[in-house]
Design a protein around this motif. Sequence first.
Motif, short mmCIF file in Angstrom:
data_model
loop_
_atom_site.label_atom_id
_atom_site.label_comp_id
_atom_site.label_asym_id
_atom_site.label_seq_id
_atom_site.Cartn_x
_atom_site.Cartn_y
_atom_site.Cartn_z
N GLY A 161 2.46 1.56 -3.28
CA GLY A 161 1.47 2.08 -4.22
C GLY A 161 1.27 3.57 -4.09
N GLN B 226 -2.94 1.49 -6.31
CA GLN B 226 -3.04 0.51 -5.24
C GLN B 226 -3.33 -0.88 -5.78
OE1 GLN B 226 -2.46 0.88 -1.89
NE2 GLN B 226 -1.73 2.91 -2.43
N GLY C 96 0.82 -1.21 0.00
CA GLY C 96 0.00 0.00 0.00
C GLY C 96 0.85 1.25 0.00
#
Length: 308
Positions: free
Chosen positions: A21, A268, A18
């Motif tokens: 991302g 993501q 995450g």
Amino acid sequence: MFADYTSSELLAIFAMQGFAGLSLFSIFVLMALGLAIIFGQMGVINMAHGEFMILGAYMTYITSHIFADYLPSLYGSYFIFAMVFAFIAAGALGALVEWALIRRLYHRPLDTLLATWGLSLILQQCYRSIFGAREVGVTLPDWLMGSVPMSDMVDIPINGLFVMALTLTIAAAVYYLMYRSNWGGQVRAVVQNRPMAGAVGINTEKVDRMTFALGCGIAGVAGSAFTMIGSTGPTSGQLYIVDTFLVVVFGGASSLLGTIASAFTISQAQSTMEFFLSGSMAKVLTLLVVVGILMLRPQGLFALKIRR
């Protein structure tokens, strides 16, 4: 796919991917903000947008060497100057391209696609002739190195946090310029009704040139941020142009909020799937999902409400 991991390992993986991302999200947002201004507001399909990003990356590379050779005592602050130089250089080139090429092709989107595709090839060859075909990288200052530990298994890179803060700052500045300033009102007036905007005294040619330059300048800043996560080569910009168009179209070509939401969703999804699958398969699955959603909602996630 998940059976080989414990629940704590999965949580750590999702957290790390995450945050990875978010770095990709920052690049997507900075690229897409410039492209949303050029494509969403002006209707110009700028296939050379990636090359404006790479110009910013090369300006960062040049600035780092200038500071290292001539101003070593100020090397820690070179990245701030590099972002300013990248914005100016990409914006100036954008203004030149608009004056010499784009202004003759308004309301002809396919012609702008072909013309800017040719421009991208010309710029790639220029970069190859000036900087060489090999990729180059920059050395980040010490204050951008290292990471912040969040837990025993999760660390957040400091340069990622810096890029996130930079992205939010530029997004807020673009929002203010486009929706709260007199210049932004002129831009929207020209987009909605060019003859009427000219009739009330707005210099439409100047607005077009400044709008195109702003979009290209933001792409240059994206190039500076790109040097934190990858090396720079003559064709590096082409790796991001398709994803950037995908972000803009998926979010809604004229919606700032849609651009940000789309960039977050796509970055993501790609970052998480790349850990469990190959990079190419992650892109394929992301593209299939986005195409499926666009078939149901062709105007994108967020569409401006206008009278017809």
